[in-house]
Design a protein around this motif. Sequence first.
Motif, PDB file in Angstrom:
ATOM      1  N   UNK A 309       6.818   5.271   5.384  1.00  0.00           N
ATOM      2  CA  UNK A 309       6.162   5.267   4.082  1.00  0.00           C
ATOM      3  C   UNK A 309       6.733   4.182   3.173  1.00  0.00           C
ATOM      4  N   UNK A 310       8.063   4.034   3.176  1.00  0.00           N
ATOM      5  CA  UNK A 310       8.699   3.042   2.303  1.00  0.00           C
ATOM      6  C   UNK A 310       8.417   1.616   2.775  1.00  0.00           C
ATOM      7  N   UNK A 311       8.472   1.408   4.094  1.00  0.00           N
ATOM      8  CA  UNK A 311       8.164   0.077   4.621  1.00  0.00           C
ATOM      9  C   UNK A 311       6.704  -0.268   4.338  1.00  0.00           C
ATOM     10  N   UNK A 328      -0.780  -1.619   6.385  1.00  0.00           N
ATOM     11  CA  UNK A 328       0.407  -0.825   6.697  1.00  0.00           C
ATOM     12  C   UNK A 328       1.098  -1.454   7.905  1.00  0.00           C
ATOM     13  N   UNK A 329       2.428  -1.503   7.872  1.00  0.00           N
ATOM     14  CA  UNK A 329       3.150  -2.008   9.035  1.00  0.00           C
ATOM     15  C   UNK A 329       3.186  -0.948  10.124  1.00  0.00           C
ATOM     16  N   UNK A 330       3.427   0.325   9.722  1.00  0.00           N
ATOM     17  CA  UNK A 330       3.439   1.434  10.674  1.00  0.00           C
ATOM     18  C   UNK A 330       2.178   2.279  10.501  1.00  0.00           C
ATOM     19  N   UNK A 331       1.708   2.852  11.606  1.00  0.00           N
ATOM     20  CA  UNK A 331       0.521   3.708  11.572  1.00  0.00           C
ATOM     21  C   UNK A 331       0.876   5.029  10.898  1.00  0.00           C
ATOM     22  N   UNK A 332      -0.004   5.501  10.037  1.00  0.00           N
ATOM     23  CA  UNK A 332       0.144   6.814   9.422  1.00  0.00           C
ATOM     24  C   UNK A 332      -1.138   7.598   9.635  1.00  0.00           C
ATOM     25  N   UNK A 482       0.897  14.124   6.074  1.00  0.00           N
ATOM     26  CA  UNK A 482       0.707  13.556   7.419  1.00  0.00           C
ATOM     27  C   UNK A 482       0.491  14.646   8.463  1.00  0.00           C
ATOM     28  N   UNK A 483       0.077  14.215   9.643  1.00  0.00           N
ATOM     29  CA  UNK A 483      -0.031  15.107  10.787  1.00  0.00           C
ATOM     30  C   UNK A 483       1.361  15.612  11.150  1.00  0.00           C
ATOM     31  N   UNK A 484       1.410  16.820  11.723  1.00  0.00           N
ATOM     32  CA  UNK A 484       2.689  17.398  12.129  1.00  0.00           C
ATOM     33  C   UNK A 484       3.476  16.436  13.025  1.00  0.00           C
ATOM     34  N   UNK A 485       4.799  16.462  12.851  1.00  0.00           N
ATOM     35  CA  UNK A 485       5.723  15.698  13.682  1.00  0.00           C
ATOM     36  C   UNK A 485       5.431  14.192  13.689  1.00  0.00           C
ATOM     37  N   UNK A 490       4.880   7.811  15.543  1.00  0.00           N
ATOM     38  CA  UNK A 490       5.169   6.598  14.784  1.00  0.00           C
ATOM     39  C   UNK A 490       4.966   5.375  15.687  1.00  0.00           C
ATOM     40  N   UNK A 491       4.270   4.376  15.165  1.00  0.00           N
ATOM     41  CA  UNK A 491       3.991   3.171  15.952  1.00  0.00           C
ATOM     42  C   UNK A 491       3.628   2.037  14.999  1.00  0.00           C
ATOM     43  N   UNK A 492       3.780   0.815  15.481  1.00  0.00           N
ATOM     44  CA  UNK A 492       3.414  -0.358  14.690  1.00  0.00           C
ATOM     45  C   UNK A 492       1.895  -0.482  14.678  1.00  0.00           C
ATOM     46  N   UNK A 493       1.363  -0.845  13.532  1.00  0.00           N
ATOM     47  CA  UNK A 493      -0.079  -1.000  13.348  1.00  0.00           C
ATOM     48  C   UNK A 493      -0.631  -2.043  14.340  1.00  0.00           C
TER      49      UNK A 493
END
Length: 622
Positions: A309-311, A328-332, A482-485, A490-493
Amino acid sequence: MANAFAGIELGKRSIMAHTQQIQTAGHNISNADTEGYTRQRVQVKTFDPLYRPDLTRAETPGQIGQGTTIESISRLRDEMLDKRIVAQTNQETYWETREQYYSMIEQIYNEPADISVRGNMDKFWQSWQELSVYPDSKAVRQAVVTRGETLAESISQRYTSLSGIGTLINGDIEATVKQINDYAKQIADINGEIVRSKAMGDNPNDLLDRRDVLVEKLAKLANVSSDTRDSDEFNVHINGQVLVQGSVARSFDLVPNTDNNGYDTVVWKDTGLTADVAGGKLGALVELRDVDIRNEVQSLNSMALNFADLVNDVHRAGIGANNVSGLDFFVQHPFVTDVKGNFDRNGDGAVDSSYVFRLSGTNELNPQDKVGLDGVMTLSGKTGNITVPYYANDTIEAVIARINDSQGEVKAYLDRDNHLVLKATTAQAMENPDFVIRHVEDSGMFLAGYSGILNGSGAEGAYDFNRADAVDSISGSYAVAPVLNPAEYIAVNDAVKNDVNSVAAAFPNPQGRAVIGDGRAAVEIAAIRNSPVMIGASRTFDDYFAESVTNAGLKGEQAENMLLSQNAIMNDLRDLRDSISGVNIDEELADIMKFQHGYNAAAKYVTVIDSMLDTIINRLGV
């Protein structure tokens, strides 16, 4: 007058008594290695005398003895010691189980430094630091993406390992519950046999031994206690609840709990109520799964979610070398697709809750400014709502610290634009969802007009997740839960991976384009490493890694030390029991020799009586 053959009867009784004593000693020897066997002793007493004190007795001096007879065959057992062993056994297996599983947890955290989550995160920060120095280098951007993928994979792998242990524990719980049910039924069946045997006047010693063995095995699985009532009814209890009552046995059942990743909840089969098992193997397994592993997974999820979230927060504001921004850098993955976070929590087909993770204010704040307001904030806590007061002389920084130091499940910080942000943490209670703000209220104006989070103060202006469209009471921005867990996915976009020029190293200029040599966004992302970001109880990411490793190590050490202590206690108790109830072959052999001499003497006595009778019958007279 006594019967002429009374002497033979007396000798016969002695022979039979000594024969039974020899057989009992042989029974002890043959069961010297039998699990739970208690040595037995023949209790003898004098046979009823020939004459009793009444008016019809013959006029002879005293009572004429008739030898010996067997009164009973009893076990040599200390019941108080047995109860102490049963009470203590569950602690030994409790710590043994914790030590076993914490060895597995420690292995997850004892990764080689160059491939550990912390090592990969350090490399990830370093790549952003390098990008801030060389913002125009495509190779450095590729390094950022690659190290981001490696970090995401290592976080996901740690989650998989922790959840795998949770699944393993859940399977162990299922097997242990079946064992408890089986032991309870066996004890109840033996109780019925013992009652029938005692009703016939027998001492069912071997059955009592079998029951004691089963009770002790049961004590290894749960915190049990036993008692025998006046009616000779043997009962077994687990934490005050009846498990076995005479020949009737209750049993446990397993019910999947959707609030706990589908893991099984142990309930009483007859009532459906949750079983409270605090000790033994089952108690340790339930605690490990529902407290220890759950806390580890929640802590990892909290770190992964806040990290991404911060990145993403900085990356969205930045711009890539291809002049693309807002990525987004990471997928959410949001928990619900509804933009307001509305969710049908009770499953009746109508939305009734709002699942929101983050609330952001609209007003820019200076952390050193004094609030100049008095009031009380009400936030969702571990076991209900908690209150956090603020006063006119408090600085913004002091109020934020007071929120973070409270027992609330909402944390606060100032974002990159100095807007107040409230974030949900993981929930202690299983029935409450993780990363969902459940209640925010302010009796004054700090969260309303001052920071711009709420539309109004008081109960009427409060945000509460137990209603649909709860975000209508928010004046600032928000993010859906967010979705559970999140550590699992977590992965790069993909948009960043497919074009590394999308990595935002700069902030857009007034024309909305990237300036050559601008690395401000990369600097800001690299600075997150040591920034106070409040991921749960940890204030920085370095705090999280230090605390997670230390916590696992200390709990593993505690389990190991307590197990050694319990082993020493139980060894002393078992040695004491063996000294009382165990079979000593040398002692039994000495007893057999003693009983054999008694048998020989009784046989000689019968021979003498026979000779006397022969003289009287065959040699007297004409």
